[in-house]
Motif scaffolding. Sequence first.
Motif, PDB file in Angstrom:
ATOM      1  N   LEU A  22      12.797  12.065  36.728  1.00  0.00           N
ATOM      2  CA  LEU A  22      11.666  12.244  35.812  1.00  0.00           C
ATOM      3  C   LEU A  22      10.482  11.361  36.222  1.00  0.00           C
ATOM      4  CD1 LEU A  22      13.607  12.505  32.462  1.00  0.00           C
ATOM      5  CD2 LEU A  22      12.148  14.289  33.432  1.00  0.00           C
ATOM      6  N   ASP A  23      10.759  10.121  36.613  1.00  0.00           N
ATOM      7  CA  ASP A  23       9.694   9.232  37.091  1.00  0.00           C
ATOM      8  C   ASP A  23       8.979   9.846  38.286  1.00  0.00           C
ATOM      9  OD1 ASP A  23       9.690   7.078  35.319  1.00  0.00           O
ATOM     10  OD2 ASP A  23      11.246   5.990  36.423  1.00  0.00           O
ATOM     11  N   LYS A  24       9.763  10.381  39.207  1.00  0.00           N
ATOM     12  CA  LYS A  24       9.197  11.015  40.399  1.00  0.00           C
ATOM     13  C   LYS A  24       8.324  12.212  40.004  1.00  0.00           C
ATOM     14  CE  LYS A  24      11.322  13.839  43.223  1.00  0.00           C
ATOM     15  NZ  LYS A  24      12.348  14.438  44.052  1.00  0.00           N
ATOM     16  N   ASN A  25       8.813  13.019  39.079  1.00  0.00           N
ATOM     17  CA  ASN A  25       8.056  14.202  38.635  1.00  0.00           C
ATOM     18  C   ASN A  25       6.752  13.804  37.950  1.00  0.00           C
ATOM     19  OD1 ASN A  25      10.023  15.856  39.672  1.00  0.00           O
ATOM     20  ND2 ASN A  25      11.021  16.211  37.707  1.00  0.00           N
ATOM     21  N   ILE A  26       6.802  12.727  37.166  1.00  0.00           N
ATOM     22  CA  ILE A  26       5.571  12.247  36.507  1.00  0.00           C
ATOM     23  C   ILE A  26       4.557  11.845  37.568  1.00  0.00           C
ATOM     24  CG2 ILE A  26       4.597  10.346  35.154  1.00  0.00           C
ATOM     25  CD1 ILE A  26       7.132  10.497  33.397  1.00  0.00           C
ATOM     26  N   LYS A  27       4.964  11.140  38.576  1.00  0.00           N
ATOM     27  CA  LYS A  27       4.047  10.722  39.645  1.00  0.00           C
ATOM     28  C   LYS A  27       3.448  11.930  40.359  1.00  0.00           C
ATOM     29  CE  LYS A  27       5.909   6.131  40.604  1.00  0.00           C
ATOM     30  NZ  LYS A  27       6.825   5.972  39.506  1.00  0.00           N
ATOM     31  N   ILE A  28       4.261  12.951  40.603  1.00  0.00           N
ATOM     32  CA  ILE A  28       3.769  14.166  41.254  1.00  0.00           C
ATOM     33  C   ILE A  28       2.702  14.828  40.398  1.00  0.00           C
ATOM     34  CG2 ILE A  28       4.431  16.519  41.921  1.00  0.00           C
ATOM     35  CD1 ILE A  28       7.155  15.314  42.821  1.00  0.00           C
ATOM     36  N   VAL A  29       2.970  14.966  39.102  1.00  0.00           N
ATOM     37  CA  VAL A  29       2.009  15.606  38.194  1.00  0.00           C
ATOM     38  C   VAL A  29       0.729  14.770  38.105  1.00  0.00           C
ATOM     39  CG1 VAL A  29       1.593  16.301  35.795  1.00  0.00           C
ATOM     40  CG2 VAL A  29       3.782  16.833  36.887  1.00  0.00           C
TER      41      VAL A  29
ATOM     42  N   MET B 293      -1.111  19.785  31.192  1.00  0.00           N
ATOM     43  CA  MET B 293      -0.374  18.916  32.091  1.00  0.00           C
ATOM     44  C   MET B 293       0.011  17.601  31.410  1.00  0.00           C
ATOM     45  SD  MET B 293       0.277  19.972  35.143  1.00  0.00           S
ATOM     46  CE  MET B 293      -0.257  20.982  36.462  1.00  0.00           C
ATOM     47  N   SER B 294      -0.893  17.061  30.600  1.00  0.00           N
ATOM     48  CA  SER B 294      -0.570  15.784  29.963  1.00  0.00           C
ATOM     49  C   SER B 294       0.573  15.948  28.959  1.00  0.00           C
ATOM     50  CB  SER B 294      -1.803  15.171  29.299  1.00  0.00           C
ATOM     51  OG  SER B 294      -2.233  15.986  28.238  1.00  0.00           O
ATOM     52  N   ASP B 295       0.705  17.161  28.383  1.00  0.00           N
ATOM     53  CA  ASP B 295       1.848  17.424  27.497  1.00  0.00           C
ATOM     54  C   ASP B 295       3.158  17.333  28.272  1.00  0.00           C
ATOM     55  OD1 ASP B 295       0.331  17.757  25.245  1.00  0.00           O
ATOM     56  OD2 ASP B 295       0.385  19.956  25.269  1.00  0.00           O
ATOM     57  N   ALA B 296       3.137  17.834  29.496  1.00  0.00           N
ATOM     58  CA  ALA B 296       4.335  17.777  30.337  1.00  0.00           C
ATOM     59  C   ALA B 296       4.699  16.325  30.630  1.00  0.00           C
ATOM     60  CB  ALA B 296       4.112  18.547  31.633  1.00  0.00           C
ATOM     61  N   ILE B 297       3.699  15.515  30.917  1.00  0.00           N
ATOM     62  CA  ILE B 297       3.945  14.094  31.191  1.00  0.00           C
ATOM     63  C   ILE B 297       4.496  13.411  29.943  1.00  0.00           C
ATOM     64  CG2 ILE B 297       2.836  11.890  31.714  1.00  0.00           C
ATOM     65  CD1 ILE B 297       0.973  13.418  33.611  1.00  0.00           C
ATOM     66  N   THR B 298       3.914  13.715  28.796  1.00  0.00           N
ATOM     67  CA  THR B 298       4.383  13.133  27.537  1.00  0.00           C
ATOM     68  C   THR B 298       5.835  13.520  27.284  1.00  0.00           C
ATOM     69  OG1 THR B 298       2.153  13.227  26.640  1.00  0.00           O
ATOM     70  CG2 THR B 298       3.936  13.002  25.053  1.00  0.00           C
ATOM     71  N   GLN B 299       6.168  14.785  27.532  1.00  0.00           N
ATOM     72  CA  GLN B 299       7.542  15.248  27.342  1.00  0.00           C
ATOM     73  C   GLN B 299       8.497  14.523  28.286  1.00  0.00           C
ATOM     74  OE1 GLN B 299       7.467  19.517  27.851  1.00  0.00           O
ATOM     75  NE2 GLN B 299       8.253  19.811  25.783  1.00  0.00           N
ATOM     76  N   MET B 300       8.086  14.370  29.537  1.00  0.00           N
ATOM     77  CA  MET B 300       8.945  13.689  30.510  1.00  0.00           C
ATOM     78  C   MET B 300       9.132  12.221  30.136  1.00  0.00           C
ATOM     79  SD  MET B 300       8.079  15.339  34.234  1.00  0.00           S
ATOM     80  CE  MET B 300       6.329  15.645  34.080  1.00  0.00           C
ATOM     81  N   ARG B 301       8.078  11.593  29.653  1.00  0.00           N
ATOM     82  CA  ARG B 301       8.201  10.189  29.233  1.00  0.00           C
ATOM     83  C   ARG B 301       9.141  10.062  28.035  1.00  0.00           C
ATOM     84  NH1 ARG B 301       2.161   8.893  30.635  1.00  0.00           N
ATOM     85  NH2 ARG B 301       2.501   7.981  32.686  1.00  0.00           N
ATOM     86  N   GLU B 302       9.068  11.032  27.137  1.00  0.00           N
ATOM     87  CA  GLU B 302       9.958  11.038  25.979  1.00  0.00           C
ATOM     88  C   GLU B 302      11.410  11.221  26.430  1.00  0.00           C
ATOM     89  OE1 GLU B 302      11.312  10.682  22.187  1.00  0.00           O
ATOM     90  OE2 GLU B 302       9.306  10.218  22.934  1.00  0.00           O
ATOM     91  N   GLN B 303      11.625  12.093  27.407  1.00  0.00           N
ATOM     92  CA  GLN B 303      12.969  12.287  27.943  1.00  0.00           C
ATOM     93  C   GLN B 303      13.474  10.989  28.592  1.00  0.00           C
ATOM     94  OE1 GLN B 303      12.258  15.743  30.466  1.00  0.00           O
ATOM     95  NE2 GLN B 303      13.702  16.900  29.221  1.00  0.00           N
ATOM     96  N   ILE B 304      12.599  10.315  29.331  1.00  0.00           N
ATOM     97  CA  ILE B 304      12.969   9.047  29.957  1.00  0.00           C
ATOM     98  C   ILE B 304      13.383   8.040  28.885  1.00  0.00           C
ATOM     99  CG2 ILE B 304      12.040   7.015  31.159  1.00  0.00           C
ATOM    100  CD1 ILE B 304      10.421   8.950  32.916  1.00  0.00           C
ATOM    101  N   ARG B 305      12.598   7.943  27.821  1.00  0.00           N
ATOM    102  CA  ARG B 305      12.912   7.005  26.741  1.00  0.00           C
ATOM    103  C   ARG B 305      14.280   7.313  26.133  1.00  0.00           C
ATOM    104  NH1 ARG B 305      13.386   6.883  21.813  1.00  0.00           N
ATOM    105  NH2 ARG B 305      12.599   8.950  21.402  1.00  0.00           N
ATOM    106  N   LYS B 306      14.542   8.594  25.888  1.00  0.00           N
ATOM    107  CA  LYS B 306      15.828   8.996  25.305  1.00  0.00           C
ATOM    108  C   LYS B 306      16.968   8.681  26.270  1.00  0.00           C
ATOM    109  CE  LYS B 306      18.390  12.836  23.327  1.00  0.00           C
ATOM    110  NZ  LYS B 306      19.625  12.234  23.757  1.00  0.00           N
TER     111      LYS B 306
END
Length: 107
Positions: free
Chosen positions: A92-99, A1-14
Amino acid sequence: MSDAITQMREQIRKHQEDKAKLEADMASLAKKRPELDKQILDIQAKLRNAKGPSQQLQTDLRNAKEAAQGAAGGIQSLRGKIAELTGKIAELDKNIKIVEDFMRPKK
């Protein structure tokens, strides 16, 4: 799960980087717009003062109007792309909060 969060944060940064570039492009076009409008007005004044028809001034006027329209269209297009990226970032922010909520231990 933390990998998914890391990926989403990376997408947000990009997306944020892309959004910043688009905003800079939009600002550049917006800055050029008054210059293009002034150019149109100047050419129109020259046409009024010209003694007889001037093919060169007509061509210059057409080119200046096309450039102004292109700038306006470019700004509109960039606004749409920026809005799209803003929506993706929010999603993506919303999805991170859900996870994160899902990963939190239950009481």
